[in-house]
Design an enzyme around this catalytic site. Structure first.
Site, PDB file in Angstrom:
ATOM      1  N   ASP A 151       0.995  -0.835   0.307  1.00 45.81           N
ATOM      2  CA  ASP A 151      -0.156  -0.100   0.118  1.00 45.81           C
ATOM      3  C   ASP A 151       1.304   1.406   0.181  1.00 45.81           C
ATOM      4  O   ASP A 151       1.832   0.886  -0.002  1.00 45.81           O
ATOM      5  CB  ASP A 151      -0.900  -0.051   0.939  1.00 45.81           C
ATOM      6  CG  ASP A 151      -2.225   1.003   0.943  1.00 45.81           C
ATOM      7  OD1 ASP A 151      -1.596   1.135  -0.319  1.00 45.81           O
ATOM      8  OD2 ASP A 151      -3.551   0.793   1.580  1.00 45.81           O
ATOM      9  N   TRP A 152       0.650   2.486  -0.527  1.00 45.01           N
ATOM     10  CA  TRP A 152       0.885   3.655  -0.796  1.00 45.01           C
ATOM     11  C   TRP A 152       2.202   3.678   1.119  1.00 45.01           C
ATOM     12  O   TRP A 152       1.444   3.982   2.076  1.00 45.01           O
ATOM     13  CB  TRP A 152      -0.237   4.702  -0.651  1.00 45.01           C
ATOM     14  CG  TRP A 152       0.463   6.060  -0.335  1.00 45.01           C
ATOM     15  CD1 TRP A 152       0.457   7.005   0.450  1.00 45.01           C
ATOM     16  CD2 TRP A 152       0.439   6.662  -2.292  1.00 45.01           C
ATOM     17  NE1 TRP A 152       0.600   8.233   0.306  1.00 45.01           N
ATOM     18  CE2 TRP A 152       0.772   8.340  -1.522  1.00 45.01           C
ATOM     19  CE3 TRP A 152       0.182   6.641  -2.851  1.00 45.01           C
ATOM     20  CZ2 TRP A 152       1.016   9.170  -2.301  1.00 45.01           C
ATOM     21  CZ3 TRP A 152       0.201   7.544  -4.261  1.00 45.01           C
ATOM     22  CH2 TRP A 152       0.304   8.962  -3.608  1.00 45.01           C
TER      23      TRP A 152
END
Ligand code: NOJ
Length: 746
Positions: A277-278
């Protein structure tokens, strides 16, 4: 990556992979053999777009093959130019993979996923995803970060809006459907995009419902409740998987060899690629799991993260780590091969034109019709005293009140990124169209925004209600109150909305409440003020037409809750598939504290697992939802009383539509394993079916119950179906139904 069924997945894992799969593998290996270490690492790097700009430094990185994927480049000219540089100017001409969060629609916005889940309709979910895929593909994207399939049992968690609710069976069916919708039968078709199963795993179990927070999940619970939707997505051929931000049992998911290598690849045979994820890789430093970015890069790659979203551990440190012999190059090869395989399957090198990107046009009539159908089916009728609904189209004059009656933005929901307010039809606009005359609709919002506490306009709203036959109140949460990082501790109506409902209710006019929200709100007192309540979530572009049709009976509500509605926040977590405890509160008379005089003896309250002040039952149970007709369940019969582990039990029930309107019922089947080596939940959903039943008609509904689906993970983490007695219920929600039983034998 798409295969038609899980059996096909199993096949491709062995030597008998299909010719197409062998071809992809060969081409990936050929490319890999020609790549430098820098280029291989480049495939593992995903960066965010520069807002429609192509600065020289970015152009150069793409040209050097140092970037494999980008997200959020919504400006077609920039996306095309970046692809052109990748394909024409980089040494090996490998296209970029362009990703975007297409969560509940691209230009045409469908109900938030929790709303879609309330339709219990996998075909609808697949069809909506297919429309979103087509629109996103046209805009130059080949990858979405959806579906999200995090089981969530805490409505304080803002991201509950983005998933399919609390139940592993329902979420699994819908996750697989959404994957099918995005990816279709052939990933390389120009109107399909790669899906991403997220957030792997346990993200919805965040402590206190606070986003990103720690999850403690015993392995058996993880495997029985939180992982099944991911397994279903993998079986449906999902091309990619995203790790979650959180840590589980002390290990961030992004660094979890157990989740990524052992379960996902080892046990399930996943062949796509894993994206972080980011910044979830670099955030492992804050978690206290990695000491610096080189450590992050080593730990992530070793655990099995193929592509890094946004942070720069791979791009800045992996090459040095490999050259220093600290990370084996074979791990880089493996990760790059995983990414290349998906790019090849997407047809990025051949059938699909990677340069194609055009600004999305207005939603077409078919997309709008589907968005309306999805919105209609997502709405749950919670209450309908005296059959106030449906309203008579010919007769009624209505007061349209509430801050969300004419707001084209908030109803689009949490992950609206590319939808347009101009496309959105609000309830007010739709009601005016439906009723055809301005005098029949008196609009007085009462509050300008959902969070407003300014009550100066209440008087006009009250007056509008007084002058009308019925008051329609559109209240709830703004889109920003749910979704990522948007958890709430109080699940009430924001601002002065409750006061507005009370003021309008005081007129004595019949009151219909339409709640537009990203989660269950704990507002029993507000519900109590209305004769009818439609819970509509955030329905998207076609909010207005869907609600108008439901209010006036052109459609009948058929949605059922995909999540338990608590009475109050203090009851959380509350979910139907709980354990019984040694002192269950059910089946005995228990008194609430308010009913006991002061100085009463301890024993007068009873001793059970519940709250003294609100008891045990939720406000509305999982699976609950009314319609404009009624159903009677009768004559439950099973194909056998004793079944073997390889058998499939056939369950039949007669469902009669006893009302005077045609309807669509969602028939639900629950079981309980009565005695097991590890205690089992009091009920578990195992099957459901959507059935159209005409007024007065009886349908024989047949549900299949494979005995193999009755198992759980035992203390040794083996999936077992233990012999013994089971209870079974079939009904219209998790708290009612006809009951029977059967025995599983060795
Ligand atoms: C962070 C979110 O957790 C994830 O769901 C999303 O796909 C990425 N950001 C990309 O926007």
């Amino acid at each position: 990556m798409k295969r038609s069924c899980s059996a096909a997945i199993a096949l491709c894992l062995c030597a008998s992979a299909s010719a197409a799969e062998r071809d992809v593998e060969r081409r990936a290996n050929e490319l890999l053999a020609r790549m430098t270490l820098t280029e291989k690492i480049g495939q593992l790097v995903q960066i965010n777009a520069s807002g429609g700009q192509v600065p020289d430094a970015l152009r150069q990185r793409v040209r050097e093959g140092r970037i494999g994927s980008m997200l959020n480049e919504i400006v077609p000219a920039a996306s095309q130019e970046l692809q052109r540089v990748a394909v024409e100017e980089s040494r090996l001409g490998i296209p970029l993979l362009m990703g975007r969060d297409v969560i509940h629609g691209y230009r045409t916005i469908f109900p938030i996923p929790l709303g879609q889940a309330a339709a219990w309709d996998p075909d609808l979910v697949a069809a909506a995803a297919a429309v979103a895929a087509e629109e996103a593909a046209g805009a130059g994207f080949q990858w979405t970060f959806a579906p999200m399939m995090d089981i969530a049992r805490d409505p304080r968690w803002g991201r509950i809006a983005e998933g399919f609710g609390e139940d592993p069976h329902l979420a699994s069916v819908l996750a697989a459907a959404m994957v099918r919708g995005f990816q279709g039968d052939r990933l390389s078709a120009p109107n399909r995009i790669a899906a991403c199963a997220k957030h792997y795993a346990g993200y919805g179990a965040a402590e206190g419902g606070r986003d990103y927070d720690t999850a403690w999940i015993p392995e058996g619970l993880l495997r029985d409740v939180y992982l099944p939707p991911f397994k279903a997505a993998v079986d449906a051929g999902v091309a990619t998987v995203m790790t979650s931000f959180n840590e589980i049992n002390g290990v961030p998911s992004t660094g979890s060899d157990f989740l990524l290598r052992r379960v996902l690849r080892g046990e399930w045979g996943f062949k796509g690629f894993v994206v972080s994820d980011w910044n979830s890789m670099s955030e492992m430093i804050a978690h206290g799991f990695a000491k610096d970015l080189p450590d992050v890069a080593a730990k992530s790659l070793t655990a099995g993260v193929d592509m890094e979203m946004q942070s720069a551990a791979y791009s800045d440190h992996l090459e040095a780590l490999v050259r220093a012999g600290k990370v084996p190059e074979k791990l880089v090869d493996e990760a790059a091969r995983n990414v290349l395989r998906v790019k090849l399957e997407l047809g990025l090198f051949d059938t699909r034109r990677p340069f194609a990107a055009a600004p999305p046009g207005k939603p077409g009539p078919e997309a709008l019709a589907l968005a309306k159908r999805a919105a209609v089916r997502s709405v749950v009728l919670l209450k309908n005293e005296g059959r106030l609904l449906p309203l008579a189209k010919e007769k009624a004059t209505v007061a349209v009140i509430g801050p969300l009656a004419d707001d084209p933005y908030e109803v689009l929901g949490t992950w609206n990124r590319d939808g347009q307010v101009d496309d959105t039809v609000t309830p007010l606009a739709a009601l005016r169209t439906l009723l055809g005359s301005a005098e029949r609709v008196r609009y007085a919002p009462g509050l300008k925004q959902a969070r407003s506490r300014e009550t100066a306009d209440f008087a006009a709203a009250v007056e509008a209600a007084r002058q009308s036959d019925v008051a329609l109140l559109f209240v709830g949460e703004e889109a920003i109150l749910s979704g990522e990082a948007h958890s709430r501790a109080y699940l009430d109506l924001p601002g002065a909305q409750q006061e507005l409902v009370e003021a309008v209710a005081a007129t004595g006019k019949p009151l219909v409440l339409v709640v537009l929200a990203g989660r269950p709100l704990t507002i029993p007192d507000v519900f109590g003020k209305a004769q009818a309540v439609l819970y509509a979530w955030h329905p998207g572009t076609m909010t207005g037409p869907a609600l108008a049709d439901l209010l006036f009976g052109l459609e009948s509500p058929s949605g059922k809750l995909p999540i338990t509605f608590p009475k109050t926040e203090g009851q959380i977590p509350v979910y139907y598939a709980h354990k019984n405890t040694g002192r269950p509160p059910t089946g005995r008379k228990l008194t609430l504290i308010d009913d006991i005089p002061p100085r009463a003896r301890q024993s007068s309250l009873g001793d059970a697992s519940r709250y003294l002040d609100i008891g045990f039952e939720p406000l509305y149970p999982f699976g609950y939802g009314l319609s404009y007709t009624e159903y009677r369940y009768a004559n439950l019969r099973l194909s056998a009383e004793r079944v073997g582990k390889a058998d499939t039990l056939r369950v039949l029930v007669d469902v009669t539509n006893t009302g005077s309107r045609d309807g669509l019922e969602i028939v639900q089947l629950y079981v309980r394993d009565l005695v097991a080596s590890l205690t089992r939940p009091v009920k578990e959903l195992k099957a459901f079916q959507r059935v159209r039943i005409s007024a007065g008609e009886t349908k024989v509904v047949e549900l299949e119950l494979p005995v193999a689906s009755l198992g759980f993970h035992d203390a040794a983490m083996r999936y077992v179906v233990e012999p013994g007695a089971f209870h079974l219920w079939v009904g219209g929600d998790s708290a009612s139904g006809l009951e029977s039983g059967f025995e599983v034998v060795e």
